[in-house]
Design a protein around this motif. Structure first.
Motif, mmCIF file in Angstrom:
data_model
loop_
_atom_site.group_PDB
_atom_site.id
_atom_site.type_symbol
_atom_site.label_atom_id
_atom_site.label_comp_id
_atom_site.label_asym_id
_atom_site.label_seq_id
_atom_site.Cartn_x
_atom_site.Cartn_y
_atom_site.Cartn_z
ATOM 1 N N ARG A 229 -1.953 3.297 7.834
ATOM 2 C CA ARG A 229 -2.603 3.016 9.119
ATOM 3 C C ARG A 229 -3.677 1.934 8.991
ATOM 4 O O ARG A 229 -3.980 1.234 9.945
ATOM 5 C CB ARG A 229 -3.211 4.300 9.683
ATOM 6 N N GLN A 230 -4.268 1.813 7.791
ATOM 7 C CA GLN A 230 -5.340 0.831 7.584
ATOM 8 C C GLN A 230 -4.808 -0.530 7.136
ATOM 9 O O GLN A 230 -5.590 -1.417 6.807
ATOM 10 C CB GLN A 230 -6.337 1.360 6.551
ATOM 11 N N THR A 231 -3.497 -0.675 7.126
ATOM 12 C CA THR A 231 -2.877 -1.919 6.671
ATOM 13 C C THR A 231 -2.118 -2.575 7.825
ATOM 14 O O THR A 231 -1.462 -1.891 8.611
ATOM 15 C CB THR A 231 -1.909 -1.637 5.509
ATOM 16 N N LYS B 18 2.276 -2.964 11.804
ATOM 17 C CA LYS B 18 0.831 -2.755 11.774
ATOM 18 C C LYS B 18 0.500 -1.295 12.059
ATOM 19 O O LYS B 18 0.953 -0.727 13.050
ATOM 20 C CB LYS B 18 0.165 -3.649 12.826
ATOM 21 N N GLY B 19 -0.275 -0.688 11.164
ATOM 22 C CA GLY B 19 -0.705 0.690 11.365
ATOM 23 C C GLY B 19 0.349 1.735 11.100
ATOM 24 O O GLY B 19 0.076 2.935 11.205
ATOM 25 N N GLU B 20 1.576 1.332 10.761
ATOM 26 C CA GLU B 20 2.627 2.297 10.457
ATOM 27 C C GLU B 20 2.222 3.093 9.222
ATOM 28 O O GLU B 20 1.832 2.506 8.213
ATOM 29 C CB GLU B 20 3.936 1.560 10.198
ATOM 30 N N PRO B 21 2.300 4.417 9.244
ATOM 31 C CA PRO B 21 1.726 5.204 8.155
ATOM 32 C C PRO B 21 2.516 5.197 6.855
ATOM 33 O O PRO B 21 1.952 5.476 5.795
ATOM 34 C CB PRO B 21 1.672 6.622 8.735
ATOM 35 N N LEU B 22 3.788 4.881 6.900
ATOM 36 C CA LEU B 22 4.611 5.054 5.709
ATOM 37 C C LEU B 22 4.269 4.028 4.629
ATOM 38 O O LEU B 22 4.360 2.828 4.844
ATOM 39 C CB LEU B 22 6.091 4.933 6.075
ATOM 40 N N LEU B 23 3.849 4.511 3.463
ATOM 41 C CA LEU B 23 3.675 3.698 2.267
ATOM 42 C C LEU B 23 4.303 4.454 1.096
ATOM 43 O O LEU B 23 4.498 5.671 1.158
ATOM 44 C CB LEU B 23 2.195 3.447 1.963
ATOM 45 N N ALA B 24 4.577 3.738 0.012
ATOM 46 C CA ALA B 24 5.120 4.386 -1.180
ATOM 47 C C ALA B 24 4.182 5.508 -1.623
ATOM 48 O O ALA B 24 2.969 5.318 -1.696
ATOM 49 C CB ALA B 24 5.289 3.364 -2.300
ATOM 50 N N GLN C 231 5.280 14.885 6.434
ATOM 51 C CA GLN C 231 6.600 15.498 6.551
ATOM 52 C C GLN C 231 7.678 14.427 6.643
ATOM 53 O O GLN C 231 8.718 14.517 5.975
ATOM 54 C CB GLN C 231 6.643 16.411 7.787
ATOM 55 N N ASN C 232 7.429 13.414 7.458
ATOM 56 C CA ASN C 232 8.404 12.320 7.586
ATOM 57 C C ASN C 232 8.599 11.598 6.263
ATOM 58 O O ASN C 232 9.720 11.197 5.910
ATOM 59 C CB ASN C 232 7.936 11.332 8.651
#
Length: 721
Positions: free
Chosen positions: A583-585, A594-600, A710-711
């Protein structure tokens, strides 16, 4: 001030003489609390020492030692006006200490922290005290160590007095537990519970002052110390408890004690317990207690404590089989660590072979030397994806449009991919420096203002040097900064190299415009960048780029010394913070919005981006140099439950894990679940309260981890073999 004792014994003890050094005052606070705090036993009759005051003005925790709420203390001045002058003098002192602490931090690192690019040292961390010092030697032995060393450091007399008060507190609690056990025995209607209470009462006639004589007394000594220290990480439990285990012939008694202990661990969210391993001659150190612990984890099916099992090239087949059987329950336990890699990594930073083979984990999965170190747990984190964002926008945070990091050049003027990668590496080094600087400021503050006399008694080197656990006393004082968003960064760099510099399908200016627009109006560009080859699929070039970024980070860290007296090292353990980092990226060239929560969420692929199976995933992550990672280097896979339902399937998993470790892998964690169960749990959480999954460095109930995590777990690719 006597009427304050019953209100807040910790505050009263701390304030007995405010002219004393802080460490001595903390010891006095523990001593007073041990005398005055209500003695309790947990649901399954094991000692419990919360040390939290009635009105919440103070508490004692393993991470932060003594903590006080200034606002609540000020309110006490109205309730106890006769003490208002003393209480206000105390709050003034706390404010002065806070003001001094703030001067240790720089504006630059605070801005980096606010941007989400890094954080450093914001909390006290977990630890691995040597509970075996109490179980197998007793407090009288530790007093002899104090007596042997205190004359060598006359200026540190206050330190030794504080440690002595902490030991006295343990002895007082032991006597009070003995009395409470006898009292409970009189009230017990159940004959079995009564007999257990009487065994505890007999044990507390001996422990903690003297060594334990059987498993019951050892458990009493352990629990007293463990609860007093805040129910943190038990460390190498099967090693220091084994001598007493061998003195107990009754399997029923051992099982009963372990069952009671695991209920306590679960009820109090205890952290990391480590089993098995090797010695410096590579002899396997698993024992009967190792197997009993694995059996208890299977029986209980709890997600806590985090269970770590150390394996190596001489691990017996019987232990591998027990590991597979335990993983098959779906708890995500145990996490596996490879001695062949971890010990080599630790020896690279000057830890002796004998001590490197005494490593264990604290918290989620950070590495300590059992009873000999303060290696930071999570001293900080660096978000690779944010560093790339800075490189693509010349130091500007795209979420705030503020210049937050250094200038590394206008990327639209870069004529080669190598120039772009160099800009990223410069940003990475700067942000890494910021994380180390922040961590050292916190280390300085805690070393000066948050002494911990209890842990100083249980960590080798402290009493021998006259220095507190937080102030360079332990034998080893390294630090650990973690890397996050690794695969997202590698995927992005590769996509830029391929589509802009190799194939010249787009220009850097077009990409920057698309990122600033969050890809709106640039749908074809977004599709092409998102569709590029991804890390985790055994594709040489993308894997090499990703590994080069991480290996630079691990190398740069070792150039920075810790305030405590070691060097910084690195690893990767995202815990539950990965979604917030996303979210901070801003938008990234791997297709992330932008702001999408999914990261490795580990050293592996961004969840859902690995499509070529477990062998390809393993080949990709082995491109990293795992012997440069001295913290947990989390590699996660998710397997179909049906794979572990057959002996052939479990054998296939064991072969895969052994291959990964033989190839140089450090750590392996596994979630065993059916995809249908995960999806149904998402829709109908009320039907899946006991479903456990692996999240970063720990296991948790699926229904408790929040929608975004969860996602992430669901997207993490399901492996078959």
């Amino acid at each position: 001030m006597t009427d304050l004792i019953h209100l807040d014994p910790l505050l009263y003890g701390f304030f007995l003489d405010d002219t004393l050094e802080l460490g001595e005052r903390v010891g006095l606070a523990l001593l007073q609390a041990a005398k005055s705090t209500e003695i309790r036993f947990s649901r399954r009759l094991l000692p419990e020492t919360p040390f939290i005051s009635k009105h919440g003005t103070s508490s004692y925790t393993p991470c932060d030692g003594l903590q006080f709420d200034v606002d609540k203390i000020i309110r006490l001045t109205k309730e106890f006006p006769q003490h208002s002058e003393a209480l206000l003098r105390y709050t003034d002192e706390i404010r002065l200490l806070n003001a001094r602490s703030q001067r240790l931090f720089s504006q630059v690192t605070e801005e980096l922290n606010r941007s989400g690019a890094e954080w450093g040292g914001g909390w006290g961390g977990h630890s691995n005290p040597d509970y075996g010092r109490i179980v197998n030697y007793g407090t009288d032995y530790i007093r002899s160590v104090i007596a042997e060393n205190r004359d060598k450091y006359p200026d540190e007399a206050w330190f030794y007095r504080g440690c002595s008060y902490a030991l006295d507190a343990m002895d007082i609690l032991g006597e009070r537990y003995r009395e409470k056990a006898l009292e409970l025995a009189e009230k017990c209607e159940n004959a079995e519970d009564k007999a257990f209470c009487l065994r505890m009462a007999r044990a507390f006639e001996v422990v903690p002052k003297q060594p334990a004589y059987d498993f019951t007394s050892a458990m009493c000594a352990f629990m007293l110390t463990f609860a007093l220290d805040g129910s943190d990480s038990p460390g190498r439990f099967d090693q220091y408890m084994y001598p007493a285990y061998c003195k107990t012939e009754s399997n029923e008694e051992i099982h009963d004690l372990l069952e009671r202990l695991w209920d306590y661990f679960h009820d109090h969210r205890s952290w990391n317990l480590c089993i098995s391993g090797s010695d410096e001659s590579w002899r396997d150190e698993s024992n009967d207690l190792t197997y009993d612990i694995l059996a208890m984890v299977r029986e209980k099916g709890y997600q806590t404590p985090n269970l770590t099992c150390r394996v190596h090239h001489n691990t017996p087949d019987a232990l591998w089989s027990a590991i597979a059987d335990t993983l098959a329950t779906g708890t995500g336990l145990p996490a596996l660590y490879n001695d062949d890699v971890v010990c080599a990594a630790l020896e690279k930073i000057g830890i002796t072979p004998a001590d490197s083979h005494d490593y264990c984990m604290n918290g989620c999965n950070q590495i300590d030397i059992f009873g000999k170190s303060h290696m930071g747990l999570e001293d900080g984190e660096v978000i690779f994806a944010k560093c790339l964002e800075f490189a693509l926008h010349n130091g500007v945070d795209t979420l705030t449009n503020e210049k937050t990091s250094i200038e590394t050049g206008d990327p639209t003027t870069f004529d080669t991919y190598e120039r772009l990668e160099r800009a990223f590496m410069e940003q990475l080094e700067f942000v890494t420096y910021g994380a180390c600087s922040s961590a050292n400021a916190w280390q300085h503050m805690r070393g000066a203002y948050q002494p911990h006399p209890l842990r100083s008694c249980l960590i080798a080197g402290c009493l021998e040097s006259g220095r507190d656990y937080r102030n360079g006393g332990p034998i080893y004082n390294h630090g650990q900064i973690l890397a996050e968003g690794i695969a997202d960064t590698g995927d992005s760099l590769y996509a830029i190299k391929k589509l802009i510099f190799d194939e010249k399908r787009y220009t850097m200016a077009q990409l920057i415009d698309a990122l600033n627009a969050d890809f709106k109006g640039y749908e074809q560009l977004h599709y092409d960048f998102r569709s590029c080859e991804k890390f985790g699929n055994d594709i040489e070039e993308v894997d090499t780029i990703t590994a080069r970024a991480l290996n630079r980070f691990l190398t740069v860290l070792k150039r920075h010394n810790t305030y405590r007296g070691g060097v910084f090292t690195g690893g990767c353990s995202t815990f539950n913070r990965a979604a917030n980092y996303g979210r901070q990226t801003g938008a990234l060239p791997n297709g992330k919005l932008k702001g999408e929560p999914l990261l490795a969420d580990s050293i592996a692929a961004t969840p859902g981006r690995d499509t070529n199976g477990p062998t390809a995933q393993i080949k990709s992550v082995l491109k990293y140099n795992h012997t440069d990672a001295c913290s947990g280097f989390v590699f996660q896979n998710k397997f179909e439950k049906k794979l572990f339902n057959t002996e052939k399937g479990k054998a296939s998993f064991i072969a895969l894990a052994k291959s990964f470790f033989a190839g140089g892998g450090q750590q392996y964690t596994v979630t065993v679940v059916s995809p249908e169960e995960l999806l149904d749990a998402k829709e109908h959480p009320e039907n899946h309260g006991n479903l456990i999954v692996r999240v970063g460095g720990y296991s948790d109930y699926f229904v408790n981890i929040g929608d975004e995590l969860q996602n992430s777990v669901i997207k993490r690719s399901l492996m078959g073999m």
